[in-house]
Each structure stands twice: as C-alpha cells, then as structure tokens.
Design a protein around this motif. Structure first.
Motif, PDB file in Angstrom:
ATOM      1  N   PHE A 145       0.823  -1.209   0.000  1.00  0.00           N
ATOM      2  CA  PHE A 145       0.000   0.000   0.000  1.00  0.00           C
ATOM      3  C   PHE A 145       0.861   1.265   0.000  1.00  0.00           C
ATOM      4  O   PHE A 145       0.495   2.271  -0.612  1.00  0.00           O
ATOM      5  CB  PHE A 145      -0.953  -0.011   1.190  1.00  0.00           C
ATOM      6  N   GLY A 146       1.995   1.208   0.683  1.00  0.00           N
ATOM      7  CA  GLY A 146       2.884   2.368   0.716  1.00  0.00           C
ATOM      8  C   GLY A 146       3.465   2.667  -0.649  1.00  0.00           C
ATOM      9  O   GLY A 146       3.466   3.817  -1.101  1.00  0.00           O
ATOM     10  N   SER A 147       3.941   1.633  -1.341  1.00  0.00           N
ATOM     11  CA  SER A 147       4.512   1.844  -2.676  1.00  0.00           C
ATOM     12  C   SER A 147       3.433   2.286  -3.663  1.00  0.00           C
ATOM     13  O   SER A 147       3.689   3.106  -4.550  1.00  0.00           O
ATOM     14  CB  SER A 147       5.195   0.559  -3.175  1.00  0.00           C
ATOM     15  N   ALA A 148       2.208   1.760  -3.501  1.00  0.00           N
ATOM     16  CA  ALA A 148       1.107   2.162  -4.382  1.00  0.00           C
ATOM     17  C   ALA A 148       0.728   3.623  -4.147  1.00  0.00           C
ATOM     18  O   ALA A 148       0.469   4.368  -5.103  1.00  0.00           O
ATOM     19  CB  ALA A 148      -0.107   1.259  -4.151  1.00  0.00           C
ATOM     20  N   LEU A 149       0.686   4.033  -2.888  1.00  0.00           N
ATOM     21  CA  LEU A 149       0.357   5.425  -2.574  1.00  0.00           C
ATOM     22  C   LEU A 149       1.386   6.378  -3.167  1.00  0.00           C
ATOM     23  O   LEU A 149       1.036   7.403  -3.782  1.00  0.00           O
ATOM     24  CB  LEU A 149       0.280   5.611  -1.057  1.00  0.00           C
ATOM     25  N   PHE A 151       3.295   5.798  -5.666  1.00  0.00           N
ATOM     26  CA  PHE A 151       3.176   5.725  -7.122  1.00  0.00           C
ATOM     27  C   PHE A 151       2.082   6.669  -7.614  1.00  0.00           C
ATOM     28  O   PHE A 151       2.224   7.326  -8.649  1.00  0.00           O
ATOM     29  CB  PHE A 151       2.867   4.286  -7.534  1.00  0.00           C
ATOM     30  N   GLY A 152       0.991   6.750  -6.857  1.00  0.00           N
ATOM     31  CA  GLY A 152      -0.064   7.674  -7.227  1.00  0.00           C
ATOM     32  C   GLY A 152       0.353   9.117  -7.045  1.00  0.00           C
ATOM     33  O   GLY A 152       0.120   9.958  -7.921  1.00  0.00           O
ATOM     34  N   VAL A 153       0.983   9.417  -5.932  1.00  0.00           N
ATOM     35  CA  VAL A 153       1.372  10.794  -5.623  1.00  0.00           C
ATOM     36  C   VAL A 153       2.312  11.362  -6.682  1.00  0.00           C
ATOM     37  O   VAL A 153       2.183  12.529  -7.078  1.00  0.00           O
ATOM     38  CB  VAL A 153       2.036  10.857  -4.225  1.00  0.00           C
ATOM     39  N   ILE A 154       3.257  10.544  -7.169  1.00  0.00           N
ATOM     40  CA  ILE A 154       4.241  11.053  -8.130  1.00  0.00           C
ATOM     41  C   ILE A 154       3.574  11.499  -9.424  1.00  0.00           C
ATOM     42  O   ILE A 154       4.095  12.361 -10.146  1.00  0.00           O
ATOM     43  CB  ILE A 154       5.323   9.976  -8.423  1.00  0.00           C
ATOM     44  N   HIS A 155       2.393  10.953  -9.728  1.00  0.00           N
ATOM     45  CA  HIS A 155       1.712  11.331 -10.968  1.00  0.00           C
ATOM     46  C   HIS A 155       1.082  12.712 -10.894  1.00  0.00           C
ATOM     47  O   HIS A 155       0.672  13.264 -11.929  1.00  0.00           O
ATOM     48  CB  HIS A 155       0.656  10.282 -11.327  1.00  0.00           C
ATOM     49  N   ALA A 156       1.018  13.288  -9.704  1.00  0.00           N
ATOM     50  CA  ALA A 156       0.522  14.663  -9.588  1.00  0.00           C
ATOM     51  C   ALA A 156       1.473  15.644 -10.274  1.00  0.00           C
ATOM     52  O   ALA A 156       1.088  16.779 -10.585  1.00  0.00           O
ATOM     53  CB  ALA A 156       0.340  15.035  -8.119  1.00  0.00           C
ATOM     54  N   ASN A 157       2.705  15.216 -10.522  1.00  0.00           N
ATOM     55  CA  ASN A 157       3.667  16.072 -11.223  1.00  0.00           C
ATOM     56  C   ASN A 157       3.213  16.435 -12.628  1.00  0.00           C
ATOM     57  O   ASN A 157       3.719  17.393 -13.222  1.00  0.00           O
ATOM     58  CB  ASN A 157       5.034  15.379 -11.300  1.00  0.00           C
ATOM     59  N   SER A 158       2.264  15.674 -13.158  1.00  0.00           N
ATOM     60  CA  SER A 158       1.769  15.983 -14.497  1.00  0.00           C
ATOM     61  C   SER A 158       1.146  17.371 -14.565  1.00  0.00           C
ATOM     62  O   SER A 158       1.077  17.980 -15.637  1.00  0.00           O
ATOM     63  CB  SER A 158       0.736  14.933 -14.931  1.00  0.00           C
ATOM     64  N   ALA A 174      -6.062   6.285 -10.093  1.00  0.00           N
ATOM     65  CA  ALA A 174      -5.899   5.028 -10.825  1.00  0.00           C
ATOM     66  C   ALA A 174      -4.524   4.424 -10.586  1.00  0.00           C
ATOM     67  O   ALA A 174      -4.381   3.192 -10.517  1.00  0.00           O
ATOM     68  CB  ALA A 174      -6.114   5.276 -12.321  1.00  0.00           C
ATOM     69  N   SER A 175      -3.508   5.265 -10.426  1.00  0.00           N
ATOM     70  CA  SER A 175      -2.152   4.759 -10.180  1.00  0.00           C
ATOM     71  C   SER A 175      -2.044   4.115  -8.805  1.00  0.00           C
ATOM     72  O   SER A 175      -1.332   3.114  -8.634  1.00  0.00           O
ATOM     73  CB  SER A 175      -1.134   5.897 -10.324  1.00  0.00           C
ATOM     74  N   ILE A 176      -2.734   4.681  -7.825  1.00  0.00           N
ATOM     75  CA  ILE A 176      -2.740   4.075  -6.490  1.00  0.00           C
ATOM     76  C   ILE A 176      -3.408   2.704  -6.545  1.00  0.00           C
ATOM     77  O   ILE A 176      -2.872   1.701  -6.040  1.00  0.00           O
ATOM     78  CB  ILE A 176      -3.463   4.982  -5.482  1.00  0.00           C
ATOM     79  N   LEU A 177      -4.577   2.658  -7.182  1.00  0.00           N
ATOM     80  CA  LEU A 177      -5.315   1.391  -7.267  1.00  0.00           C
ATOM     81  C   LEU A 177      -4.548   0.363  -8.096  1.00  0.00           C
ATOM     82  O   LEU A 177      -4.393  -0.791  -7.683  1.00  0.00           O
ATOM     83  CB  LEU A 177      -6.687   1.647  -7.885  1.00  0.00           C
ATOM     84  N   GLY A 178      -4.073   0.795  -9.254  1.00  0.00           N
ATOM     85  CA  GLY A 178      -3.312  -0.124 -10.093  1.00  0.00           C
ATOM     86  C   GLY A 178      -2.007  -0.550  -9.453  1.00  0.00           C
ATOM     87  O   GLY A 178      -1.535  -1.665  -9.660  1.00  0.00           O
ATOM     88  N   GLY A 179      -1.426   0.347  -8.635  1.00  0.00           N
ATOM     89  CA  GLY A 179      -0.182   0.027  -7.943  1.00  0.00           C
ATOM     90  C   GLY A 179      -0.329  -1.124  -6.965  1.00  0.00           C
ATOM     91  O   GLY A 179       0.621  -1.875  -6.725  1.00  0.00           O
TER      92      GLY A 179
END
Length: 260
Positions: A145-149, A151-158, A174-179
C-alpha cells in the motif's frame, strides 16, 4: 546512499521519502533548466528527456544499493505464473476495443514503443523494485500500500507540465489502485520483467487511444474506463496478496537479503 551490496534502510519510511525527494528534485531541476535555456519549448515536450533521466536515476539507485536482484531483475522461476497476467491483459485489451485504438504508423509506433518501455522500466524499477523492497521491513501489506500510494502521488507532477487537471486527478487515483495490483503481481512473480511488459502494453494502448502523451483534455469515457480498470486491478491485487506467504519463495525474494 551507501555503495554496498544488499543495503538495508534503518528507517524504511524515511528511505522511501528520500527516494521520492530525489525524483522530485530531478524533475524540478529539469523543468527549471528548460524554462531558463529553452523558453520556447513547451513543457509537455520534455517527456522523453525526463524519462531518460529517471531511467538513469533508477539504474543508479539499484546499482548503488546493490538491489538489482532483490528488485526483481532476474528470470522468472515458474513460467506458469505468467497465467496470472490473463486478467490484467484482459482488463487492458477489452477497454481498448471499446474505446478504439488508432494504431499509429510504423515509425511513430516504434518511437512510442521506446517511450513506453522507458516509462515502464523507470516506474517499475523505482516503485515495484526499490520502494517496494525498501518498505518490506514494515510488513508486506504496508509495503504494497505504501509503494502504491507513492506511485499515485508522483503522478501529480503531471500538473507541472500542463496536463488536464481532471485527467491528472484520475491518473493519481488510478495509479494508487493499479499500484496495489502491480505490487501484488511483483511479489507473486519474484521477477519484475512481467510487470515492465504489462506496464508498457498498458501505456502503449492508452497513448494510442488518447493520440499521444500530451493529454491536454481527456475524454470522460477514457477517465471512467481508466478508473474501472484500476479498481479491478486493486481487487485482483488484494486477492493475490492472500495467496502470498512472505516465508515462501516470492516472499523471501522481497523481504530477505538475496545473494548477489
């Protein structure tokens, strides 16, 4: 970071935040340099340079930590485990058929394959490799869950390069869930290569459907499908986690120190 084989972080959470900080600093430096020296170049055009730098950062981290093997860069021990990719692949192909994917010309398709492989390599190496392994001392569930979270946060850089805020918000969720699903698959496989291939296929289909990397305004149907696929991946990941014994072959590969 220490240059020794099988480095173990004393504080996994702090280690994970440090890795995220490194990624953020790299991105901000690149964006700042682009604005200073290439003011006429749109920030969305920086995707490939950023991907290349991130791929180098991932390789340097794995080398400095001595984590190539424990991060999953090794052969798949049980080829029949590839059957676990049946559902994820179906989740990618079916929506693509519903939305419609315009296959680009050969030259553009080859370039897109290179870009999607770079994305897949650097994201899987960092999030399902370095961070997932680094967080394992906290327990398998927290690591997933930590790595997925993260992974989602880093996509906010978009948002920094001008992408559609609605798309970015969906992308983070979606990145958190898919992660979650990707991390569970990583633990089951013991190898990261199937995840890199799956990630590359996903991005190739997505970018083909959205006509390229620069999503300035995503169609609502694309956002809905993206969330639906990610939700199914999260549920699949939770199912897979119940079948993982951290004392088993896959569990040992992530939670214990592997031989170089």
């Amino acid at each position: 970071m220490p240059s020794r084989t099988n480095f173990k972080p004393a504080n996994p959470a702090r280690f994970a935040l440090l890795v995220m900080l490194i990624l953020e600093v790299v991105l901000l430096v690149l964006l700042g340099a682009a604005k200073l020296f290439l003011p006429s170049v749109p920030l969305l055009a920086l995707d490939l340079p950023v991907l290349l730098v991130n791929a180098v950062v991932a390789a340097v981290l794995l080398t400095r930590l001595g984590w190539w093997r424990v991060a999953g860069f090794r052969s798949l021990e049980r080829p029949r485990d590839l059957l676990l990719l049946t559902l994820p692949l179906a989740l990618l192909v079916v929506p693509a058929l519903l939305i419609g994917v315009d296959v680009p010309p050969l030259g553009k398709a080859l370039a897109l394959l290179v870009v999607t492989f770079l994305i897949a390599f650097q994201e899987e190496a960092i999030f399902r490799g370095v961070l997932l392994h680094g967080l394992m001392p906290l327990g398998m569930t927290r690591a997933v869950f930590g790595s997925a979270l993260l992974f989602g946060v880093i996509h906010a850089n978009s948002l920094l390069v001008g992408r559609d805020p609605a798309f970015v918000a969906v992308q983070v969720i979606a990145s958190i869930l898919g992660g979650i699903g990707s991390a569970a698959l990583r633990l089951r496989f013991g190898s990261i290569w199937p995840l890199i291939a799956l990630h590359a296929v996903n991005d190739f289909l997505q970018f083909s459907a959205s006509q390229g990397l620069a999503v300035e305004r995503a169609a609502p149907v694309l956002l809905i499908v993206k969330l639906g696929v990610a939700s199914m991946m999260a549920l699949y990941g939770l199912f897979l986690l119940h079948g993982i014994d951290v004392r088993s072959r896959s569990g040992r590969a992530m939670s214990a120190t592997a031989q170089p």
